[in-house]
Design an enzyme around this catalytic site. Structure first.
Site, PDB file in Angstrom:
ATOM      1  N   SER A  26     -15.260  16.735  33.133  1.00 18.64           N
ATOM      2  CA  SER A  26     -13.966  16.060  33.065  1.00 18.64           C
ATOM      3  C   SER A  26     -13.046  16.515  34.191  1.00 18.64           C
ATOM      4  O   SER A  26     -12.329  15.712  34.793  1.00 18.64           O
ATOM      5  CB  SER A  26     -13.303  16.338  31.714  1.00 18.64           C
ATOM      6  OG  SER A  26     -12.024  15.750  31.649  1.00 18.64           O
ATOM      7  N   GLU A  28      -9.762  29.844  26.670  1.00 23.65           N
ATOM      8  CA  GLU A  28      -8.793  29.853  27.767  1.00 23.65           C
ATOM      9  C   GLU A  28      -8.245  31.245  28.064  1.00 23.65           C
ATOM     10  O   GLU A  28      -7.966  31.573  29.226  1.00 23.65           O
ATOM     11  CB  GLU A  28      -7.632  28.897  27.451  1.00 23.65           C
ATOM     12  CG  GLU A  28      -8.014  27.424  27.463  1.00 23.65           C
ATOM     13  CD  GLU A  28      -8.723  26.962  26.196  1.00 23.65           C
ATOM     14  OE1 GLU A  28      -9.264  25.838  26.192  1.00 23.65           O
ATOM     15  OE2 GLU A  28      -8.738  27.744  25.202  1.00 23.65           O
ATOM     16  N   PHE A  40      -4.074  23.262  26.385  1.00 21.32           N
ATOM     17  CA  PHE A  40      -4.689  24.471  25.839  1.00 21.32           C
ATOM     18  C   PHE A  40      -4.483  25.670  26.765  1.00 21.32           C
ATOM     19  O   PHE A  40      -4.246  26.788  26.307  1.00 21.32           O
ATOM     20  CB  PHE A  40      -6.183  24.243  25.623  1.00 21.32           C
ATOM     21  CG  PHE A  40      -6.495  23.112  24.691  1.00 21.32           C
ATOM     22  CD1 PHE A  40      -5.900  23.036  23.441  1.00 21.32           C
ATOM     23  CD2 PHE A  40      -7.379  22.114  25.063  1.00 21.32           C
ATOM     24  CE1 PHE A  40      -6.176  21.984  22.569  1.00 21.32           C
ATOM     25  CE2 PHE A  40      -7.663  21.057  24.207  1.00 21.32           C
ATOM     26  CZ  PHE A  40      -7.067  20.995  22.959  1.00 21.32           C
ATOM     27  N   ARG A  57      -7.578  14.151  40.080  1.00 25.44           N
ATOM     28  CA  ARG A  57      -8.671  15.116  39.926  1.00 25.44           C
ATOM     29  C   ARG A  57      -9.756  14.912  40.984  1.00 25.44           C
ATOM     30  O   ARG A  57     -10.474  15.855  41.342  1.00 25.44           O
ATOM     31  CB  ARG A  57      -9.284  15.028  38.523  1.00 25.44           C
ATOM     32  CG  ARG A  57      -9.939  13.689  38.201  1.00 25.44           C
ATOM     33  CD  ARG A  57     -10.653  13.693  36.869  1.00 25.44           C
ATOM     34  NE  ARG A  57     -11.171  12.379  36.538  1.00 25.44           N
ATOM     35  CZ  ARG A  57     -12.062  12.134  35.588  1.00 25.44           C
ATOM     36  NH1 ARG A  57     -12.535  13.146  34.874  1.00 25.44           N
ATOM     37  NH2 ARG A  57     -12.468  10.912  35.332  1.00 25.44           N
TER      38      ARG A  57
END
Length: 315
Positions: free
Chosen positions: A35, A56, A81, A8
């Site tokens: 995050s 989402e 998700f 990330r």
């Protein structure tokens, strides 16, 4: 000593570099910016960042709207998700409509770790592979992630990019090529082909070294693009070694193992084994514990190779 860095981080750094060069780039997030590290893009380009909230489906629909308007949107959310809840939106307003949307699934695989079993996405690649027009990319480390983000931005059409949260070994090199749809051959061998995707490349390198000590010559291929998969490289290697082992941090159902099996069964039937998570849900635990629990280690890869070699040895 091998550097450890979270994929990330490479993703975030690449986003910012692209954002500086291309004004048409926009980033959307489903209330997970810290995050996902998209908050760093937000700090740099606040007018091109949009927090859609924990929704989402709206995230994907809004991203499609930006694409229709000529923007290049990166839609970010937790992979479990995002691919589960927003599958219908990705199917219709992204893939069916062929909109230039980049779907980014974060917290992928075992990097979800201590967030709980329900947050552990081990089916996301499988879901995304089924969608017509969707390109599916799973980088090995933070360095390859940076290259992937650049390639994804330049690619015209829907893309699913899988991003891990926790630090993993950086095993690729700056000079390694990254071409969407083209696998990388890292080591030539004659006895078995080991095909990896995602963060499992580091374990594959360890397994190949262990096999070398045992007198087994392993060919190592890294498939960062699971769809479209590099049939030519896979078939060429399988013809040479006669045995294939796939390794993935994902279910063996519908992921890399399935994709390679499809190629081989249709064009060149070859004995193979699939190393990955079996037909089960995730569990809670630290990332290293989960890699052990699911059998995603070099020792498991070596065992799979030896299973393929046993019938030949017994003759």
């Amino acid at each position: 000593m091998t550097q450890l860095k979270a994929p990330r981080e490479g993703y975030s750094e690449a986003l910012i570099r692209l954002g500086e060069r291309y004004k048409e780039m926009v980033v959307l997030d489903a209330d997970c910016a810290k995050s996902n590290m998209t908050n760093l893009f937000k700090d740099k380009f606040p007018d091109r960042f949009f927090n859609i909230g924990i929704s989402e489906c709206d995230l994907v629909g809004t991203a499609a709207g930006f694409a229709v308007g000529g923007k290049i949107p990166f839609a970010n959310a937790y992979a479990n998700f995002l691919t589960g809840r927003a599958f219908d939106q990705m199917r219709i307003v992204v893939c069916y409509a062929n909109n230039n949307v980049k779907i980014v699934g974060h917290n992928a695989g075992t990097s979800a770790a201590q967030e709980g079993a329900t947050h552990l996405p081990l089916e996301d690649i499988s879901l995304m592979r089924t969608l017509p027009r969707m390109t599916v990319i799973v980088p090995a480390d933070s360095l390859e992630m940076e290259k992937a983000v650049e390639a994804v931005f330049q690619h015209e059409g829907p893309v699913y990019l899988r991003v891990g949260k926790l630090p993993v070994p950086v095993v690729t090199k700056p000079e390694d090529p990254f071409v969407i749809g083209k696998a990388n051959l890292y080591q030539e061998g004659s006895d078995v082909t080991i095909i990896s995707t995602g963060i499992m490349l580091s374990e594959v390198f360890k397994a190949a070294e262990e096999l070398k000590q045992r007198g087994v010559s392993a060919e190592v291929i890294h498939v960062h693009t699971i769809k479209p998969i590099d049939k030519e490289t896979i078939l060429k290697s399988a013809a040479k070694t006669g045995r294939v082992v796939t390794v993935e941090e994902h279910s063996i159902i519908g992921g890399l193992g399935s994709a390679v099996s499809e190629v081989l069964s249709e064009h060149q039937p070859t004995p193979m084994r699939r190393v990955g998570t079996q037909d089960r849900f995730g569990v809670s635990g630290k990332m290293n514990e989960l890699l052990d629990f699911f059998g995603l280690r070099a020792a498991n890869i070596v065992n799979a190779v030896e299973e393929l070699l046993e019938p030949v040895t017994a003759q």
